[in-house]
Scaffold this motif. Structure first.
Motif, mmCIF file in Angstrom:
data_model
loop_
_atom_site.group_PDB
_atom_site.id
_atom_site.type_symbol
_atom_site.label_atom_id
_atom_site.label_comp_id
_atom_site.label_asym_id
_atom_site.label_seq_id
_atom_site.Cartn_x
_atom_site.Cartn_y
_atom_site.Cartn_z
ATOM 1 N N THR A 57 -10.526 1.781 -14.241
ATOM 2 C CA THR A 57 -9.510 1.022 -13.517
ATOM 3 C C THR A 57 -9.960 -0.428 -13.416
ATOM 4 O O THR A 57 -11.163 -0.724 -13.347
ATOM 5 C CB THR A 57 -9.273 1.571 -12.104
ATOM 6 N N PHE A 58 -8.983 -1.324 -13.425
ATOM 7 C CA PHE A 58 -9.266 -2.745 -13.276
ATOM 8 C C PHE A 58 -8.265 -3.333 -12.299
ATOM 9 O O PHE A 58 -7.055 -3.191 -12.477
ATOM 10 C CB PHE A 58 -9.156 -3.473 -14.619
ATOM 11 N N ASN A 59 -8.785 -3.964 -11.256
ATOM 12 C CA ASN A 59 -7.931 -4.612 -10.266
ATOM 13 C C ASN A 59 -8.099 -6.124 -10.354
ATOM 14 O O ASN A 59 -9.117 -6.664 -9.908
ATOM 15 C CB ASN A 59 -8.281 -4.117 -8.855
ATOM 16 N N PRO A 60 -7.114 -6.818 -10.906
ATOM 17 C CA PRO A 60 -7.207 -8.281 -10.985
ATOM 18 C C PRO A 60 -7.082 -8.928 -9.615
ATOM 19 O O PRO A 60 -7.584 -10.028 -9.388
ATOM 20 C CB PRO A 60 -6.033 -8.659 -11.896
ATOM 21 N N TRP A 61 -6.377 -8.239 -8.727
ATOM 22 C CA TRP A 61 -6.226 -8.668 -7.330
ATOM 23 C C TRP A 61 -5.940 -7.432 -6.494
ATOM 24 O O TRP A 61 -5.709 -6.341 -7.031
ATOM 25 C CB TRP A 61 -5.092 -9.696 -7.192
ATOM 26 N N ILE A 62 -5.970 -7.607 -5.182
ATOM 27 C CA ILE A 62 -5.750 -6.484 -4.268
ATOM 28 C C ILE A 62 -4.702 -6.885 -3.238
ATOM 29 O O ILE A 62 -4.728 -8.001 -2.712
ATOM 30 C CB ILE A 62 -7.057 -6.071 -3.567
ATOM 31 N N GLY A 63 -3.795 -5.971 -2.944
ATOM 32 C CA GLY A 63 -2.751 -6.220 -1.961
ATOM 33 C C GLY A 63 -1.383 -5.931 -2.550
ATOM 34 O O GLY A 63 -1.171 -6.069 -3.758
ATOM 35 N N CYS A 64 -0.445 -5.512 -1.693
ATOM 36 C CA CYS A 64 0.874 -5.139 -2.187
ATOM 37 C C CYS A 64 1.841 -5.058 -1.008
ATOM 38 O O CYS A 64 1.499 -5.368 0.137
ATOM 39 C CB CYS A 64 0.800 -3.799 -2.924
ATOM 40 N N THR A 65 3.062 -4.614 -1.306
ATOM 41 C CA THR A 65 4.099 -4.389 -0.305
ATOM 42 C C THR A 65 4.735 -3.033 -0.571
ATOM 43 O O THR A 65 5.029 -2.710 -1.727
ATOM 44 C CB THR A 65 5.182 -5.490 -0.364
ATOM 45 N N ARG A 66 4.956 -2.254 0.455
ATOM 46 C CA ARG A 66 5.627 -0.963 0.283
ATOM 47 C C ARG A 66 7.091 -1.202 -0.088
ATOM 48 O O ARG A 66 7.776 -1.989 0.569
ATOM 49 C CB ARG A 66 5.523 -0.142 1.560
ATOM 50 N N VAL A 67 7.554 -0.513 -1.115
ATOM 51 C CA VAL A 67 8.926 -0.744 -1.586
ATOM 52 C C VAL A 67 9.745 0.530 -1.712
ATOM 53 O O VAL A 67 10.897 0.475 -2.154
ATOM 54 C CB VAL A 67 8.923 -1.489 -2.944
ATOM 55 N N TRP A 116 1.090 -5.095 -10.671
ATOM 56 C CA TRP A 116 0.987 -6.277 -11.539
ATOM 57 C C TRP A 116 2.287 -7.068 -11.611
ATOM 58 O O TRP A 116 2.279 -8.242 -11.993
ATOM 59 C CB TRP A 116 0.516 -5.873 -12.933
ATOM 60 N N LEU A 117 3.424 -6.482 -11.191
ATOM 61 C CA LEU A 117 4.699 -7.197 -11.173
ATOM 62 C C LEU A 117 5.128 -7.570 -9.754
ATOM 63 O O LEU A 117 6.300 -7.852 -9.507
ATOM 64 C CB LEU A 117 5.786 -6.356 -11.848
ATOM 65 N N ASP A 118 4.197 -7.597 -8.841
ATOM 66 C CA ASP A 118 4.449 -7.980 -7.453
ATOM 67 C C ASP A 118 4.989 -9.417 -7.393
ATOM 68 O O ASP A 118 4.442 -10.326 -8.015
ATOM 69 C CB ASP A 118 3.118 -7.874 -6.695
ATOM 70 N N ASN A 119 6.038 -9.618 -6.618
ATOM 71 C CA ASN A 119 6.640 -10.952 -6.480
ATOM 72 C C ASN A 119 5.705 -11.963 -5.821
ATOM 73 O O ASN A 119 5.863 -13.174 -6.020
ATOM 74 C CB ASN A 119 7.922 -10.865 -5.642
ATOM 75 N N GLY A 136 4.768 -11.630 1.727
ATOM 76 C CA GLY A 136 4.260 -12.885 2.253
ATOM 77 C C GLY A 136 2.800 -12.865 2.637
ATOM 78 O O GLY A 136 2.218 -13.917 2.924
ATOM 79 N N GLN A 137 2.181 -11.690 2.655
ATOM 80 C CA GLN A 137 0.753 -11.603 2.976
ATOM 81 C C GLN A 137 -0.064 -12.035 1.745
ATOM 82 O O GLN A 137 0.290 -11.708 0.616
ATOM 83 C CB GLN A 137 0.371 -10.180 3.363
ATOM 84 N N PRO A 138 -1.130 -12.778 1.954
ATOM 85 C CA PRO A 138 -1.922 -13.227 0.798
ATOM 86 C C PRO A 138 -2.579 -12.065 0.080
ATOM 87 O O PRO A 138 -3.124 -11.160 0.711
ATOM 88 C CB PRO A 138 -2.968 -14.154 1.428
ATOM 89 N N ARG A 139 -2.516 -12.077 -1.237
ATOM 90 C CA ARG A 139 -3.240 -11.114 -2.056
ATOM 91 C C ARG A 139 -4.636 -11.685 -2.310
ATOM 92 O O ARG A 139 -4.831 -12.891 -2.309
ATOM 93 C CB ARG A 139 -2.528 -10.859 -3.382
ATOM 94 N N ARG A 140 -5.584 -10.818 -2.554
ATOM 95 C CA ARG A 140 -6.958 -11.248 -2.769
ATOM 96 C C ARG A 140 -7.331 -11.064 -4.243
ATOM 97 O O ARG A 140 -7.366 -9.939 -4.742
ATOM 98 C CB ARG A 140 -7.905 -10.436 -1.888
ATOM 99 N N GLY A 198 -10.230 -6.790 4.958
ATOM 100 C CA GLY A 198 -9.204 -7.129 5.936
ATOM 101 C C GLY A 198 -7.894 -7.575 5.314
ATOM 102 O O GLY A 198 -7.207 -8.461 5.844
ATOM 103 N N ILE A 199 -7.528 -6.973 4.193
ATOM 104 C CA ILE A 199 -6.303 -7.354 3.492
ATOM 105 C C ILE A 199 -5.105 -6.683 4.155
ATOM 106 O O ILE A 199 -5.110 -5.480 4.406
ATOM 107 C CB ILE A 199 -6.386 -6.955 2.003
ATOM 108 N N GLU A 200 -4.089 -7.466 4.441
ATOM 109 C CA GLU A 200 -2.873 -6.959 5.059
ATOM 110 C C GLU A 200 -1.837 -6.640 3.981
ATOM 111 O O GLU A 200 -1.650 -7.404 3.043
ATOM 112 C CB GLU A 200 -2.299 -7.985 6.043
ATOM 113 N N TRP A 201 -1.146 -5.517 4.147
ATOM 114 C CA TRP A 201 -0.082 -5.106 3.234
ATOM 115 C C TRP A 201 1.242 -5.728 3.709
ATOM 116 O O TRP A 201 1.498 -5.778 4.914
ATOM 117 C CB TRP A 201 0.051 -3.601 3.234
#
Length: 353
Positions: free
Chosen positions: A13-23, A86-89, A48-52, A42-45
């Motif tokens: 697995t490869f994570n270029p960034w971490i964080g998302c939104t439930r859809v 990877w297609l997160d707005n 508008g929340q910053p991705r890391r 401490g990443i918030e889901w």
């Protein structure tokens, strides 16, 4: 490779960034949102929340895997963004450009690009295209422009990209599978985990040429269309099905998994049953509500109570039932009717277009 993963259907697995939104409903108990990296950083889901973005050392990993795969003459399946989409707005366009360039420059890896937002594909890639066209300083500008233009134009989808969509119920299947089939790709797949209801993929009908008709899995042509023999139209090339794990896991009914297995078998599509999750068929241990007699699978709510009467008292059923019972992920395993289903599609010949 050194970087193994517990996920049954990929090598790394490869994570270029971490964080998302439930859809959608499949996100309700998102494992990524409660994962150790998310809690530690401490990443918030949420929107508008910053991705890391992950560090340079992590980004170097796929380059190393690519060299190793080339040396060994093998291909590695890399699941991208297990803790994100990877297609997160909310992802900066520059980050997505860097990811796509990494995919482009690692032709010995098969990138499993899975999204709950497959309808975002064209818009997000066009945004990347516009951004790098406007910035002469992008070091990989010319090569990525050509690669993106080929993919967006529909003529040259990358041969090392397996494009996937997450589908957990019939409404999502009917909404998102046509979008996936309309997106240029050499291989298309579905992650149906957590499966939350029955899904009939044959009900998703498509007709793209006179005499040709099909569904999400298979295409047919009428006998009088001989002049079009050999033409292939988009269909789903691989199905992964699984139940949910975790403290609030919802049960998967065995009939839902069986139906998808049988649909894949009839269409000669590879089928992989990943896991039962927390719940599994346990004919000798099925439970019913001690107050009203309803079966636990049919009525249990998110609080562990009977949805029919509110009781939290469960008892062993009087007669064996083909009913899921909460037995824990380890005991539940991944056998469907006593058999492991672990099929993979035949990938296209290696190398990015």
């Amino acid at each position: 490779m050194a970087e193994n993963t517990r996920i049954e259907w990929c090598d790394a697995t490869f994570n270029p960034w971490i964080g998302c939104t439930r859809v959608g409903p499949g996100c309700d108990n998102c494992y990524a949102a409660r994962s150790t990296p998310v809690r530690t950083m401490g990443i918030e889901w949420g929107p508008g929340q910053p991705r890391r973005r992950t560090g340079p050392g992590n980004w170097y990993g796929p380059l190393r895997w690519n060299r190793e795969a080339e040396r060994l003459g093998v291909r590695y399946r890399v699941f991208c963004a297990s803790l994100a989409d990877w297609l997160d707005n909310d992802i900066p366009v520059s980050w997505l450009a860097d990811l796509l360039n990494l995919v482009r420059t690692t032709p010995n890896l098969d990138w499993l690009l899975l999204s709950k937002r497959i309808g975002n594909w064209a818009r997000r890639l066009r945004a990347v295209l516009a951004a790098i066209m406007a910035d002469d300083a992008v070091p990989y500008r010319a090569d990525l422009l050509s690669w993106l233009e080929g993919w967006l134009g529909g003529g040259r989808p990358p041969s090392n990209v397996w494009l996937g969509a997450t589908v957990v119920n019939q409404p999502e299947a009917e909404r998102d599978i046509p979008k996936l089939l309309d997106t240029p790709a050499v291989l298309r797949w579905l992650s149906m985990e957590p499966l939350l209801g029955p899904v009939d993929l044959t009900a998703i009908k498509r007709t793209v040429a006179p005499g040709f008709f099909g569904d999400a899995l298979h295409w047919y042509h009428r006998g009088y269309c001989h002049e079009q023999d050999g033409i292939e139209y988009p269909a789903i090339d691989w199905i992964i099905v699984g139940g949910e794990s975790g403290p609030r896991a919802r049960p998967i009914h065995p009939d839902w998994a069986r139906a998808l297995r049988d649909q894949c078998h009839a269409a000669d599509v590879p089928f992989l049953f990943k896991q039962w999750g927390e719940w599994a068929p346990d004919r000798d241990g099925a439970e019913t509500c001690g107050n009203c007699g309803q079966t636990k699978f049919d009525t249990i709510n998110a609080h562990g109570e009977c949805g029919a009467c509110g009781s939290d008292r469960w008892q062993r059923a009087d007669t064996p039932l083909d009913t899921p019972c909460r037995v824990g992920k380890k005991r539940a395993g991944r056998l469907l009717d006593g058999r492991e289903h672990h099929a993979f599609p035949i990938p296209p010949s290696g190398g990015a277009s």
